[in-house]
Design a protein around this motif. Structure first.
Motif, PDB file in Angstrom:
ATOM      1  N   SER A 171       0.830  -1.211   0.000  1.00 57.54           N
ATOM      2  CA  SER A 171       0.000   0.000   0.000  1.00 57.54           C
ATOM      3  C   SER A 171       0.858   1.253   0.000  1.00 57.54           C
ATOM      4  N   ILE A 172       1.950   1.249   0.757  1.00 56.47           N
ATOM      5  CA  ILE A 172       2.855   2.402   0.786  1.00 56.47           C
ATOM      6  C   ILE A 172       3.433   2.666  -0.604  1.00 56.47           C
ATOM      7  N   VAL A 173       3.847   1.592  -1.281  1.00 55.31           N
ATOM      8  CA  VAL A 173       4.344   1.742  -2.657  1.00 55.31           C
ATOM      9  C   VAL A 173       3.274   2.384  -3.536  1.00 55.31           C
ATOM     10  N   GLY A 174       2.034   1.931  -3.368  1.00 56.11           N
ATOM     11  CA  GLY A 174       0.943   2.481  -4.160  1.00 56.11           C
ATOM     12  C   GLY A 174       0.696   3.946  -3.897  1.00 56.11           C
ATOM     13  N   TRP A 175       0.677   4.341  -2.636  1.00 53.19           N
ATOM     14  CA  TRP A 175       0.429   5.750  -2.305  1.00 53.19           C
ATOM     15  C   TRP A 175       1.558   6.639  -2.808  1.00 53.19           C
ATOM     16  N   LEU A 176       2.787   6.167  -2.716  1.00 51.05           N
ATOM     17  CA  LEU A 176       3.911   6.960  -3.233  1.00 51.05           C
ATOM     18  C   LEU A 176       3.820   7.107  -4.751  1.00 51.05           C
ATOM     19  N   ALA A 177       3.377   6.054  -5.441  1.00 45.72           N
ATOM     20  CA  ALA A 177       3.211   6.137  -6.895  1.00 45.72           C
ATOM     21  C   ALA A 177       2.124   7.146  -7.266  1.00 45.72           C
ATOM     22  N   ILE A 178       1.032   7.162  -6.514  1.00 48.11           N
ATOM     23  CA  ILE A 178      -0.034   8.131  -6.783  1.00 48.11           C
ATOM     24  C   ILE A 178       0.450   9.551  -6.502  1.00 48.11           C
ATOM     25  N   PHE A 179       1.143   9.732  -5.386  1.00 47.86           N
ATOM     26  CA  PHE A 179       1.631  11.068  -5.022  1.00 47.86           C
ATOM     27  C   PHE A 179       2.546  11.654  -6.094  1.00 47.86           C
ATOM     28  N   SER A 180       3.407  10.817  -6.670  1.00 49.06           N
ATOM     29  CA  SER A 180       4.389  11.311  -7.635  1.00 49.06           C
ATOM     30  C   SER A 180       3.936  11.166  -9.084  1.00 49.06           C
ATOM     31  N   ALA A 181       2.701  10.720  -9.315  1.00 46.04           N
ATOM     32  CA  ALA A 181       2.236  10.396 -10.666  1.00 46.04           C
ATOM     33  C   ALA A 181       2.219  11.625 -11.575  1.00 46.04           C
ATOM     34  N   GLN A 182       2.699  11.409 -12.786  1.00 46.86           N
ATOM     35  CA  GLN A 182       2.625  12.433 -13.825  1.00 46.86           C
ATOM     36  C   GLN A 182       1.877  11.915 -15.049  1.00 46.86           C
ATOM     37  N   SER A 183       1.416  10.681 -14.991  1.00 45.76           N
ATOM     38  CA  SER A 183       0.723  10.079 -16.124  1.00 45.76           C
ATOM     39  C   SER A 183      -0.335   9.116 -15.619  1.00 45.76           C
ATOM     40  N   ALA A 184      -1.216   8.707 -16.530  1.00 42.08           N
ATOM     41  CA  ALA A 184      -2.286   7.777 -16.169  1.00 42.08           C
ATOM     42  C   ALA A 184      -1.727   6.419 -15.744  1.00 42.08           C
ATOM     43  N   SER A 185      -0.644   5.976 -16.396  1.00 46.01           N
ATOM     44  CA  SER A 185      -0.090   4.654 -16.063  1.00 46.01           C
ATOM     45  C   SER A 185       0.451   4.627 -14.636  1.00 46.01           C
ATOM     46  N   SER A 186       1.078   5.713 -14.192  1.00 46.50           N
ATOM     47  CA  SER A 186       1.578   5.774 -12.815  1.00 46.50           C
ATOM     48  C   SER A 186       0.427   5.751 -11.812  1.00 46.50           C
ATOM     49  N   LEU A 187      -0.647   6.476 -12.143  1.00 44.68           N
ATOM     50  CA  LEU A 187      -1.824   6.469 -11.282  1.00 44.68           C
ATOM     51  C   LEU A 187      -2.416   5.070 -11.181  1.00 44.68           C
TER      52      LEU A 187
END
Length: 470
Positions: A109-125
């Motif tokens: 879950s932590i990995v997921g939240w960090l990916a959402i926080f830093s997302a710049q594209s739909a794939s990262s989200l």
């Protein structure tokens, strides 16, 4: 204790610290409550993950200029992750232990939240939402199982009911916080319960039943003694657990096909049946599209209805948790499902009146009342009791496979209802709620005829009674 109570108590104090003062029943309620408090941080994280999209999706779509298809994927990919998490949750919990499964879920879950926080594209989200979904799928199984396995039988129902209560709390907090912070900061807030959970797991014991199952005898005795208190006599409870585990060990190693064999089919039917009825009574359609439902009934907006829904959900869930070990699981389920039947019938009638132009001024009030009756009834029992019973009915050797299967059934049913609700409402709003009412009526018969009462019984007694068909 089975092998020298004093030695075990001394080892327990050395490894886990001094046990808290015991309760009046001789059990260490302090450690049980502390362990439950740590575990339900996973439930809170579950609620935060599920609730994140409601306040964040529109702003994410605007900021990152998502297309309609990208927006839709972001909204649904968490469910896909949750279904996969549900499939593997039992195996993870059986191999790594209940604490190990919660720790792994929090890390993903932590990995997921960090990916959402830093997302710049739909794939990262999408990657971030998928990871948080994996965490949700594992939490949805392992948290109620862990609580059920550590709690004294007199408190098990109420403590296990804290799982859905904290899910609801996570949802409500996310809705509120999401209105005042950016979607990136809201993602950072999602890290908090996961980090606290990982830290808290270092200070609580593992499930004694799991330790006994994997043959870690000394740690089993230490964990059980610490949970029940230094001066508590746990010899009878320990012997009962050990005897049951030894009986299970003599059985062949189970596979998924064994779920549908004669010894285990009844708990599968009970667990999966309750999950299907929980979802096909319409809860996710009503929750996800509450605002649109109120508008279609004649309100200018859905704000009043959704605010009132939020106000009654947590108090009624709390009341259900308090009643769990007083009234019993079965009476609470019957009262709750009867309320769902009344609420869905009232909604069906209100939309029928609207379509035919009968009492047009009263229709919005009837609809609002019916939805509130529905949410109150669901919060009282149907939202929590199926998860409690799921954690109780499977023997230790089938708990991983059985729990994963039942949790997967829940997520599949949830996906079906949330996807089909708008199509059903466009077909016939009154027909949709008449269908939900029919499901509730069948659910009442199912509860009366099939579901056992588990109040006041040890897990071993519950499973023995199910096998005997009583």
């Amino acid at each position: 204790m089975t092998r020298g109570g004093d030695a075990v108590a001394e080892a327990s104090e050395h490894l886990l610290g001094p046990p808290p003062a015991r309760g009046g029943d001789g059990s260490s309620l302090g450690m049980v409550m502390a362990s439950t408090g740590v575990a339900v941080l996973g439930s809170f994280a579950f609620g935060v993950a599920i609730g994140y999209s409601a306040p964040a999706e529109a702003r994410i779509s605007r900021d990152l200029q998502l297309t309609l298809s990208e927006y839709s994927v972001f909204g649904s990919v968490i469910t896909i992750g949750a279904m996969i998490g549900a499939v593997v949750s039992g195996q993870i919990a059986d191999v790594a232990g209940r604490k190990g499964a919660m720790r792994a879920s929090a890390l993903v879950s932590i990995v997921g939240w960090l990916a959402i926080f830093s997302a710049q594209s739909a794939s990262s989200l999408d990657f971030g939402r998928f990871c948080t979904g994996l965490g949700v799928g594992v939490f949805s199984y392992v948290v109620p199982v862990f609580i059920a396995e550590i709690a004294p039988k007199a408190l098990r129902g109420g403590l296990t009911a804290l799982n859905p209560l904290m899910i609801g709390t996570g949802l409500s907090v996310t809705y509120i916080v999401g209105t005042v912070v950016s979607w990136r900061m809201l993602a950072m807030a999602g890290l908090v319960p996961c980090i606290i959970l990982i830290a808290g797991l270092f200070f609580i014991p593992e499930s004694p039943r799991w330790l006994a199952k994997v043959g870690r005898q000394k740690e089993f005795e230490i964990a059980l003694q610490h949970l029940r208190g230094r001066d508590a006599d746990v010899s009878l409870e320990a012997a009962e657990m050990q005897d049951f585990v030894e009986t299970i060990d003599n059985l062949p190693k189970p596979g998924i096909q064994d779920l549908f064999s004669r010894p285990y089919i009844r708990p599968v039917v009970i667990g999966a049946g309750l999950m299907v009825f929980q979802q096909f009574a319409g809860i996710n359609g009503i929750l996800f599209y509450a605002s649109e439902t109120f508008v279609s009934a004649g309100f200018d907006s859905g704000n009043l209805g959704t605010i009132l829904m939020a106000c009654i959900q947590l108090p009624l869930t709390t009341l259900g948790a308090l009643l769990m070990d007083r009234s019993g699981r079965k009476p609470l389920l019957l009262i709750s499902t009867s309320g769902l039947l009344v609420g869905t019938l009232m909604s069906a009638v209100s939309f029928y009146l609207k379509i035919h132009g009968i009492f047009p001024e009263q229709v919005p009030v009837i609809t609002l009342t019916s939805i509130l009756v529905y949410i109150a009834s669901y919060s009282l029992g149907m939202g929590s009791v199926p998860w409690v019973i799921m954690s109780e009915i499977f023997p230790i050797n089938m708990k991983g496979i059985g729990g994963s299967f039942v949790t997967l059934v829940n997520w599949l049913a949830s996906l079906a209802v949330s996807f089909a609700f708008n199509f059903l409402m466009s077909w016939s709003a009154s027909g949709t709620f008449f269908f939900f009412a029919f499901v509730c009526a069948v659910a009442i018969l199912f509860i009366v005829k099939i579901v056992p009462e588990t109040k006041g019984k040890t897990l071993e007694e519950i499973q023995a009674s199910i096998n005997c068909g009583t």
